[in-house]
Design an enzyme around this catalytic site. Structure first.
Site, PDB file in Angstrom:
ATOM      1  N   LYS A   1       0.540   3.459  -3.196  1.00  0.00           N
ATOM      2  CA  LYS A   1      -0.682   4.188  -3.516  1.00  0.00           C
ATOM      3  C   LYS A   1      -0.367   5.599  -4.008  1.00  0.00           C
ATOM      4  CE  LYS A   1      -4.181   2.142  -0.458  1.00  0.00           C
ATOM      5  NZ  LYS A   1      -5.127   2.432   0.636  1.00  0.00           N
TER       6      LYS A   1
ATOM      7  N   CYS B   1       0.810  -1.214   0.000  1.00  0.00           N
ATOM      8  CA  CYS B   1       0.000   0.000   0.000  1.00  0.00           C
ATOM      9  C   CYS B   1       0.845   1.268   0.000  1.00  0.00           C
ATOM     10  CB  CYS B   1      -0.944  -0.004   1.202  1.00  0.00           C
ATOM     11  SG  CYS B   1      -2.258  -1.239   1.066  1.00  0.00           S
TER      12      CYS B   1
ATOM     13  N   ASP C   1     -14.536   6.712   1.971  1.00  0.00           N
ATOM     14  CA  ASP C   1     -14.665   5.556   2.862  1.00  0.00           C
ATOM     15  C   ASP C   1     -14.000   4.333   2.234  1.00  0.00           C
ATOM     16  OD1 ASP C   1     -15.530   4.126   5.142  1.00  0.00           O
ATOM     17  OD2 ASP C   1     -17.382   5.287   5.194  1.00  0.00           O
TER      18      ASP C   1
ATOM     19  N   ASP D   1      -8.920  -3.699  -4.560  1.00  0.00           N
ATOM     20  CA  ASP D   1      -7.625  -3.307  -4.034  1.00  0.00           C
ATOM     21  C   ASP D   1      -6.553  -4.207  -4.626  1.00  0.00           C
ATOM     22  OD1 ASP D   1      -5.528  -2.279  -2.355  1.00  0.00           O
ATOM     23  OD2 ASP D   1      -7.077  -1.718  -0.911  1.00  0.00           O
TER      24      ASP D   1
END
Length: 338
Positions: free
Chosen positions: A23, A20, A56, A74
């Protein structure tokens, strides 16, 4: 251990970033999608309950009385060299978005980008096998997906789940006076960065990343929680800033109460801090009152996590309380770190 080498290179060396931490930075992302917010609602089945407005963890659509569909996707570049473990981590991370909303995953589809001329397809099969193992652990169907030939390997899932629309956990439902519970220790990012640079394997980080947030989600719902998010690429401070901003409150963080994985502070002291972590801290700094807190502590709090835990507004039995929500300040500060 599953295959991790190809042509003498480790799997993580085929990626510009890891997990992550790769990102798009949160400030750039918000600017990019700003024009998509507030679009006219299409005519069709279902009522959108959670969309883009507050960033969210997943979209939620009510399709019938008592039923809501939770949808997310994801994927990311290799975060560890072991192909099977990377698949497990990516799957747990994708499923986490459903758990963060208070949902139960039902079906996932694979998303795979693979440099077929550089890496053997046997490695790709190991990645998919790891994803399947975690989906089975979660009781989630895994059916098909999509793959492309890409210079950089990437893997993840699109996941659909279900939830009770009356018992969602959203990032805009925080209320002043609630404690903040954290369900996994931080430090995954600095340990992954050290692994990428040195090849050292940190079993504690792999265990944390492959652990499902299923039990934490169920415990939060049982405790009556209505507000939560998962801690991933934007770090604890980044995700908490989004939660506090969406809820119209300020969040206080007790830095001494935040748990860390063994070795995290050593990795930080050795300089293994990703660019994503530094960008996270730069993004939240204008909204943060952290007088007297050392820069190293703030970097750990902003550490870009991969498949991190849930951050819940409410006390969740069995998990540490790391702060609280308080009334909003008038100066735009959403985070107070002490």
């Amino acid at each position: 251990m599953a295959m991790a080498m190809a042509g003498g290179r480790r799997l993580t060396q085929y990626a510009h970033g890891g997990g992550c931490a790769c990102k798009i930075p949160p400030g750039e992302l918000e600017s990019m999608v700003a024009a998509l917010i507030g679009e006219q609602v299409p005519q069709g089945p279902g009522e959108l309950l959670v969309g883009l407005d507050d960033g969210d963890d997943a979209a939620v659509v009510r399709i019938a009385a008592g039923t809501a569909v939770v949808a997310t996707a994801d994927f990311f570049t290799p975060v560890v060299d072991d192909a099977y473990d990377w698949g497990r981590i990516a799957a747990a991370n994708a499923l986490s978005d459903v758990y963060a909303m208070g949902g139960v995953p039902v079906v996932g589809v694979n998303l795979l980008a693979w440099p077929r001329d550089l890496l053997p397809m046997e490695l790709a099969a190991e990645v998919l096998r790891g994803g399947l193992a975690v989906a089975r652990e979660a009781g989630c169907h895994l059916a098909g997906g999509h793959s492309v030939d890409d210079p950089e390997p990437k893997y993840g899932m699109a996941v659909t789940g279900v939830a009770d629309p009356r018992r969602l956990m959203r990032n805009d439902a925080g209320v002043a006076g609630l404690p903040l519970s954290l369900t996994k220790p931080l430090g995954i990012g600095v340990l992954n960065s050290r692994h990428k640079h040195t090849g050292e394997v940190f079993a504690q980080a792999v265990a944390a990343m492959t652990g499902l947030n299923r039990d934490a989600s169920a415990a939060a719902l049982a405790a009556g929680a209505a507000c939560a998010t998962d801690v991933t690429g934007f770090g604890l401070l980044g995700h908490l800033h989004k939660l506090a901003r969406a809820s119209g409150v300020t969040a206080r963080v007790d830095a001494a109460a935040v748990p860390y994985l063994d070795g995290a502070r050593d990795a930080l002291a050795a300089g293994y801090v990703s660019g994503g972590t530094r960008r996270n801290l730069d993004w939240v700094r204008p909204h943060t009152d952290s007088a007297g807190v050392h820069q190293d502590e703030l970097l750990l709090l902003a550490d870009a996590q991969t498949s991190g835990g849930l951050l819940v507004a409410g006390e969740v039995p069995g998990y540490p309380v790391v702060g609280e929500l308080v009334p909003a300040r008038g100066d735009g500060i959403t985070l107070v770190v002490r």
